[in-house]
Write an enzyme that holds these catalytic residues in place. Structure first.
Site, short mmCIF file in Angstrom:
data_model
loop_
_atom_site.label_atom_id
_atom_site.label_comp_id
_atom_site.label_asym_id
_atom_site.label_seq_id
_atom_site.Cartn_x
_atom_site.Cartn_y
_atom_site.Cartn_z
N SER A 99 -10.54 1.39 -5.41
CA SER A 99 -10.44 1.19 -3.95
C SER A 99 -11.52 2.02 -3.25
CB SER A 99 -9.07 1.65 -3.45
OG SER A 99 -8.10 0.65 -3.65
N LYS A 128 -5.59 7.73 2.11
CA LYS A 128 -5.80 6.56 1.27
C LYS A 128 -4.58 6.39 0.38
CE LYS A 128 -8.19 3.20 -0.47
NZ LYS A 128 -7.03 2.33 -0.10
N ASN A 160 0.97 -6.41 -11.19
CA ASN A 160 -0.48 -6.17 -11.26
C ASN A 160 -0.84 -5.16 -12.35
OD1 ASN A 160 -2.74 -4.10 -10.06
ND2 ASN A 160 -3.32 -6.24 -9.86
N LYS A 198 0.55 7.02 2.09
CA LYS A 198 1.31 5.90 1.53
C LYS A 198 2.11 5.27 2.65
CE LYS A 198 2.12 3.95 -2.51
NZ LYS A 198 1.25 3.91 -3.71
N ASP A 228 0.47 -2.14 -3.34
CA ASP A 228 1.38 -1.41 -4.24
C ASP A 228 2.47 -2.43 -4.58
OD1 ASP A 228 2.00 1.48 -5.28
OD2 ASP A 228 3.93 0.80 -4.55
N THR A 253 -6.22 -0.76 -12.08
CA THR A 253 -5.19 0.22 -12.44
C THR A 253 -4.83 0.09 -13.92
OG1 THR A 253 -4.36 0.01 -10.19
CG2 THR A 253 -2.98 1.23 -11.75
P1 NDP Z 1 3.85 -5.39 -8.56
O1 NDP Z 1 4.66 -5.68 -7.35
O2 NDP Z 1 2.67 -6.23 -8.85
O3 NDP Z 1 4.77 -5.41 -9.85
C1 NDP Z 1 5.87 -4.56 -9.95
C2 NDP Z 1 6.58 -4.84 -11.26
O4 NDP Z 1 7.55 -3.84 -11.48
C3 NDP Z 1 7.31 -6.17 -11.24
O5 NDP Z 1 7.38 -6.68 -12.53
C4 NDP Z 1 8.70 -5.74 -10.73
O6 NDP Z 1 9.73 -6.63 -11.10
C5 NDP Z 1 8.87 -4.41 -11.44
N1 NDP Z 1 9.75 -3.58 -10.63
C6 NDP Z 1 9.58 -3.21 -9.34
N2 NDP Z 1 10.62 -2.48 -8.91
C7 NDP Z 1 11.45 -2.39 -9.95
C8 NDP Z 1 12.69 -1.76 -10.12
N3 NDP Z 1 13.29 -1.08 -9.12
N4 NDP Z 1 13.26 -1.86 -11.37
C9 NDP Z 1 12.67 -2.55 -12.36
N5 NDP Z 1 11.49 -3.16 -12.23
C10 NDP Z 1 10.89 -3.09 -11.05
O7 NDP Z 1 3.44 -3.85 -8.42
P2 NDP Z 1 2.30 -3.04 -9.19
O8 NDP Z 1 2.11 -3.58 -10.55
O9 NDP Z 1 1.16 -2.93 -8.27
O10 NDP Z 1 2.97 -1.59 -9.26
C11 NDP Z 1 3.71 -1.13 -10.39
C12 NDP Z 1 3.74 0.38 -10.38
O11 NDP Z 1 2.39 0.87 -10.48
C13 NDP Z 1 4.31 1.04 -9.13
O12 NDP Z 1 4.96 2.24 -9.50
C14 NDP Z 1 3.08 1.36 -8.31
O13 NDP Z 1 3.31 2.39 -7.39
C15 NDP Z 1 2.12 1.77 -9.42
N6 NDP Z 1 0.70 1.75 -9.10
C16 NDP Z 1 0.10 0.61 -8.65
C17 NDP Z 1 -1.25 0.61 -8.39
C18 NDP Z 1 -1.96 -0.63 -7.97
O14 NDP Z 1 -3.18 -0.58 -7.84
N7 NDP Z 1 -1.30 -1.74 -7.77
C19 NDP Z 1 -2.06 1.81 -8.57
C20 NDP Z 1 -1.36 2.91 -9.15
C21 NDP Z 1 -0.01 2.87 -9.38
P3 NDP Z 1 10.34 -7.61 -9.98
O15 NDP Z 1 9.32 -8.70 -9.81
O16 NDP Z 1 11.61 -8.09 -10.58
O17 NDP Z 1 10.55 -6.80 -8.75
O1 2IT Z 2 -0.38 4.23 -6.23
C1 2IT Z 2 -1.57 3.92 -6.06
O2 2IT Z 2 -2.48 4.66 -6.40
C2 2IT Z 2 -1.86 2.62 -5.44
N1 2IT Z 2 -0.94 1.87 -5.16
C3 2IT Z 2 -3.28 2.24 -5.13
C4 2IT Z 2 -3.70 2.82 -3.80
C5 2IT Z 2 -5.05 2.38 -3.30
O3 2IT Z 2 -5.38 2.84 -2.18
O4 2IT Z 2 -5.77 1.65 -3.96
#
Ligand code: NDP
Ligand code: 2IT
Length: 445
Positions: A376, A89, A239, A125, A165, A208
């Site tokens: 999830s 997952k 997100n 992943k 992600d 999250t």
């Molecule tokens: P999104 O794609 O929705 O948003 C990502 C954000 O981070 C955007 O604002 C993006 O800016 C910025 N970003 C991405 N890459 C970079 C970089 N290299 N340098 C600076 N800013 C960056 O992703 P999420 O919000 O889902 O994910 C954010 C983080 O949270 C990640 O590390 C992800 O692994 C983690 N995460 C997400 C979960 C989920 O349920 N979605 C669960 C647990 C962890 P830009 O638009 O300019 O790229």
């Molecule tokens: O990093 C994470 O935990 C996620 N991007 C969510 C993974 C999921 O299966 O909901």
């Protein structure tokens, strides 16, 4: 490290040029060395050698055609890291930086995070070096369909259940689910983060960010503090960042900054989330546009400077290694007393040391951001029952899970003699359950 030093050496030798993967493994091995000392039978059964090697890695070609008829080739990945306690997952990342090192670090972290949720999910992943930014809906759809045409052979509701992600949101999950269903003729919970009209769970979108705040609220409470009246800096504007901001505001704090990969905004009046949601979720624009609607706010080019803004609490929610040692020192010098990681591994090892040495209330990613994957797993549960819970029911379960993760991590930290070290506590608590299952299964993987 003594017992586990050779495990680390082998990881470096076998996976050269994969610094993010090495970084994630090293942190966990350092934390679980005391477990290795207590459990010679686990050492003898090769648990530590096996847990750092993915059960299966799938790399594949993803060809697609752009709106001008030009053919592009991306690389698709799925790292099926560990299935000891449940089906693989974890999310799918779509970002040009994606490579084996980044997905192996994320898959490895996911094993322990998923274990901490208390729910039956293994770690995995995947993703691609495809960049959805600037692409038309048609181009994103054709990419997602091509990606799923291969991925569908390797996943299934009881085998491997991907989700979103970075770069993979509701739109991409929709295109991928449509293609899976068409190829397999099977309406099943094979992806999570689905739309609410086709099997998605209420509160998964928020989970999250909300979960991060529930976790941090519990950690703050243990030190006689709360979000009420605090100034908070959140990085990213995707997100996780958006719903962390929403929950901070509900809990009485004020988020004053957000960012994207181009730069950051500072709004001393507090971020107006409606504007951010419209810009980012609906129009897919840059965060810089925010200042057009709120003239009191300021935009600064370059994202690292966000950590120089004075705050009580920092919630890094963009990407890996976004807080280095200097940024960590600046945060501490400015009076920041709590850091909760919404992103995966957003702090470098040197930054983590700064937080621990300065007794910052520090919520490490695999504990603090587990609310997304936990919800999830609740979505999988609802799909299996062919039933859905209300928003309030899912949110209450999420909150309870986050409180329990905090309790498990802090109890393990205490038991292993480093009270308040939630890095060590989360790593140990997550590891114990997986190792116990692997041991019971014999030398199966
Ligand atoms: P999104 O794609 O929705 O948003 C990502 C954000 O981070 C955007 O604002 C993006 O800016 C910025 N970003 C991405 N890459 C970079 C970089 N290299 N340098 C600076 N800013 C960056 O992703 P999420 O919000 O889902 O994910 C954010 C983080 O949270 C990640 O590390 C992800 O692994 C983690 N995460 C997400 C979960 C989920 O349920 N979605 C669960 C647990 C962890 P830009 O638009 O300019 O790229
Ligand atoms: O990093 C994470 O935990 C996620 N991007 C969510 C993974 C999921 O299966 O909901």
């Amino acid at each position: 490290m003594k017992i586990l030093a050779s495990v680390m050496e082998n990881v470096i030798k076998r996976n050269p040029n994969e610094p993010e993967f090495h970084q994630a493994v090293k942190e966990v091995l350092e934390s679980i060395e005391p477990v290795a000392e207590k459990k010679p039978e686990w050492v003898a059964a090769g648990i530590f050698d096996r847990i750092v090697e993915p059960e299966r890695q799938i790399f594949f070609r993803v060809p697609w055609v752009d709106d001008n008829g030009k053919v592009h080739v991306n690389r698709g990945f799925r790292i099926q890291f560990n299935s000891a306690i449940g089906p693989y997952k974890g999310g799918l990342r779509l970002h040009p930086s994606v490579n084996a090192s980044i997905l192996k670090f994320l898959g490895f972290e996911q094993i322990f995070k998923n274990s901490l949720t208390g729910l039956p999910i293994g770690g995995g992943k995947g993703g691609s070096d495809f960049d959805p930014k600037g692409k038309s809906d048609g181009e994103v759809m054709r990419f997602c369909q091509s990606f799923m045409t291969e991925l569908q052979r390797h996943i299934g509701e009881n085998t491997d259940v991907p989700a979103g992600d970075i770069g993979t949101g509701a739109r991409e999950i929709g295109f991928m689910y449509g293609q899976y269903k068409r190829l397999r003729n099977d309406f099943t919970g094979v992806l999570t983060g689905k739309g609410l009209t086709w099997g998605g769970s209420l509160a998964r979108t928020e989970a999250t960010g909300y979960g991060l705040c529930y976790f941090m609220d519990e950690a703050l409470k243990a030190k006689g503090k709360s979000f009420k009246g605090t100034t908070v800096v959140v990085s990213g504007s995707g997100n996780v960042a958006i719903y962390a901001t929403e929950k901070v505001h509900q809990l009485g704090g004020k988020v004053v900054a957000l960012s994207d990969s181009n730069g950051y905004i500072y709004d001393p009046d507090g971020i107006k989330l409606d504007t951010v949601k419209k810009l980012k979720e609906v129009e897919r624009k840059r965060i810089s546009e925010y200042v057009k609607f709120h003239p009191n706010a300021k935009y600064t080019e370059g994202c690292a400077g966000i950590w120089s803004i004075k705050c009580d609490i920092a919630l890094p929610s963009a990407t890996q290694n976004e807080i280095d040692e200097n940024s960590a020192k600046t945060l501490v010098a400015n009076g920041c007393y709590a850091v909760g990681e919404g992103a995966n591994m957003p702090s470098t090892p040197e930054a983590v040391d700064v937080f621990l040495k300065n007794k910052i209330i520090y919520g490490p990613a695999k504990a603090a951001n587990a609310g997304g994957v936990a919800t999830s797993a609740l979505e999988m549960c609802q799909n299996s029952m062919r039933y859905s819970w209300t928003f309030e029911e899912v949110d209450a379960k999420l909150k309870n899970i986050m409180i329990n993760i905090y309790k498990a991590a802090s109890a393990a930290a205490k038991e292993y003699g480093d009270e308040d070290n939630l890095v060590m506590g989360a790593n140990i608590a997550g590891f114990l359950k997986v190792a116990d299952a692997m041991y019971a299964h014999g030398i199966a993987y």
